[in-house]
Design an enzyme around this catalytic site. Structure first.
Site, short mmCIF file in Angstrom:
data_model
loop_
_atom_site.label_atom_id
_atom_site.label_comp_id
_atom_site.label_asym_id
_atom_site.label_seq_id
_atom_site.Cartn_x
_atom_site.Cartn_y
_atom_site.Cartn_z
N THR A 107 -5.48 -6.26 -5.72
CA THR A 107 -4.30 -5.38 -5.78
C THR A 107 -3.95 -4.81 -4.41
OG1 THR A 107 -4.96 -4.76 -8.03
CG2 THR A 107 -3.39 -3.30 -6.91
N LYS A 116 7.94 -9.08 -6.39
CA LYS A 116 8.42 -7.70 -6.36
C LYS A 116 9.49 -7.52 -5.27
CE LYS A 116 4.01 -5.93 -8.13
NZ LYS A 116 3.00 -4.86 -8.00
N HIS A 165 3.36 -9.54 -9.08
CA HIS A 165 2.71 -9.12 -10.32
C HIS A 165 2.29 -10.37 -11.07
CE1 HIS A 165 2.02 -7.33 -14.28
NE2 HIS A 165 2.68 -8.38 -14.74
N ASN A 175 2.79 -4.97 -2.90
CA ASN A 175 1.82 -6.06 -2.83
C ASN A 175 2.38 -7.39 -3.32
OD1 ASN A 175 1.90 -5.50 -5.53
ND2 ASN A 175 -0.26 -4.95 -5.75
N GLU A 194 4.81 -8.98 -21.91
CA GLU A 194 5.64 -8.94 -20.69
C GLU A 194 6.72 -10.03 -20.72
OE1 GLU A 194 2.77 -9.22 -17.55
OE2 GLU A 194 1.96 -7.21 -17.96
N ARG A 227 -3.87 -14.84 -11.05
CA ARG A 227 -4.48 -13.61 -10.48
C ARG A 227 -5.40 -13.97 -9.32
NH1 ARG A 227 -3.26 -8.53 -12.67
NH2 ARG A 227 -5.38 -7.82 -12.27
N PHE A 243 0.51 7.31 -9.31
CA PHE A 243 1.41 6.41 -8.58
C PHE A 243 2.56 5.89 -9.42
CE2 PHE A 243 -2.14 3.77 -10.17
CZ PHE A 243 -1.46 2.74 -10.83
N ARG A 303 -1.44 -12.10 -1.54
CA ARG A 303 -1.47 -10.74 -0.97
C ARG A 303 -2.25 -10.69 0.33
NH1 ARG A 303 -2.75 -8.16 -6.93
NH2 ARG A 303 -0.60 -7.69 -7.59
N TYR A 363 5.26 -1.38 -17.43
CA TYR A 363 4.12 -0.64 -16.86
C TYR A 363 3.60 0.45 -17.80
CZ TYR A 363 4.45 -2.87 -12.25
OH TYR A 363 4.42 -3.77 -11.21
P1 IDP Z 1 -2.39 -5.43 -10.44
O1 IDP Z 1 -0.92 -5.60 -10.08
O2 IDP Z 1 -3.28 -6.06 -9.41
O3 IDP Z 1 -2.69 -5.84 -11.85
P2 IDP Z 1 -2.55 -2.68 -11.39
O4 IDP Z 1 -3.78 -1.84 -11.31
O5 IDP Z 1 -2.15 -3.19 -12.74
O6 IDP Z 1 -2.69 -3.86 -10.32
O7 IDP Z 1 -1.37 -1.78 -10.80
C1 IDP Z 1 -0.03 -2.16 -10.99
C2 IDP Z 1 0.70 -2.00 -9.67
O8 IDP Z 1 0.79 -0.63 -9.33
C3 IDP Z 1 0.02 -2.65 -8.47
O9 IDP Z 1 0.29 -4.03 -8.36
C4 IDP Z 1 0.60 -1.86 -7.31
O10 IDP Z 1 1.93 -2.30 -7.00
C5 IDP Z 1 0.69 -0.47 -7.91
N1 IDP Z 1 -0.50 0.34 -7.65
C6 IDP Z 1 -1.73 0.23 -8.20
N2 IDP Z 1 -2.57 1.17 -7.74
C7 IDP Z 1 -1.85 1.92 -6.89
C8 IDP Z 1 -2.15 3.08 -6.09
O11 IDP Z 1 -3.28 3.59 -6.06
N3 IDP Z 1 -1.15 3.58 -5.30
C9 IDP Z 1 0.11 3.03 -5.29
N4 IDP Z 1 0.43 1.95 -6.04
C10 IDP Z 1 -0.53 1.41 -6.83
MG MG Z 2 -1.87 -5.04 -13.63
#
Ligand code: IDP
Ligand code: MG
Length: 141
Positions: free
Chosen positions: A92, A10, A120, A117, A131, A86, A58, A103, A50
């Site tokens: 996350t 990212k 992805h 973070n 994707e 993963r 968010f 991370r 997304y």
């Molecule tokens: P993942 O990347 O671990 O699969 P997801 O739940 O799919 O996590 O969320 C996608 C991305 O959205 C996360 O990697 C993070 O960058 C962002 N994200 C997820 N939850 C939050 C939140 O509560 N606040 C701000 N950003 C979030």
């Molecule tokens: Mg995800």
């Protein structure tokens, strides 16, 4: 069993010079790099990527962040690489991600909770296929 996953470094990871470190960990684990590119994503591309998060609190901030600079887009290949990447990425929320993970070792909260973070990774074979089509429309299977 052999499958592919879409990995993104990212904009925070790119800006901090962590592309090489993420690729190093992927290769050290034994996965193969199938495609690799640098791109500053468009909002349309991110809306497709997304789609499952549209409408969440968010979402707008996430799209803003993800379009703020270059990302490294990578297709990796190997048996169970979706699950395996993963595990390499960690939780996350980088604050909670275990040491030893990308991370957990390299990420932290920069004031936006879990948003920044570093990476992805696709979460299922269906997501990976979808994707990869968004980021590498010309890639042959
Ligand atoms: P993942 O990347 O671990 O699969 P997801 O739940 O799919 O996590 O969320 C996608 C991305 O959205 C996360 O990697 C993070 O960058 C962002 N994200 C997820 N939850 C939050 C939140 O509560 N606040 C701000 N950003 C979030
Ligand atoms: Mg995800």
């Amino acid at each position: 069993m052999t499958e592919r996953s879409l990995v993104l470094v990212k904009p925070d990871g790119f800006a901090r010079g962590l592309v090489g470190e993420v690729l190093r960990r992927i290769e050290a684990k034994g996965y193969v790099l199938v495609a690799l590119g640098l791109v500053t994503p468009t909002r349309d591309q991110l809306a497709a990527h997304y789609v499952e998060h549209q409408g969440k609190p968010f979402y707008d901030s996430l799209v803003e962040f993800m379009s703020s600079g270059p990302v490294a887009a990578v297709v990796i290949e190997g048996d169970r690489c979706i699950e395996g990447f993963r595990a390499l990425a960690g939780a996350t929320d980088a604050t909670k991600a275990l040491p030893g993970t990308i991370r957990g070792d390299l990420g932290r909260d920069w004031g936006q909770g879990p948003q920044e973070n570093i990476v992805h990774g696709s979460d299922s074979t269906e997501s990976a296929e979808r994707e990869i089509g968004i980021w590498f429309p010309d890639l042959k299977s």
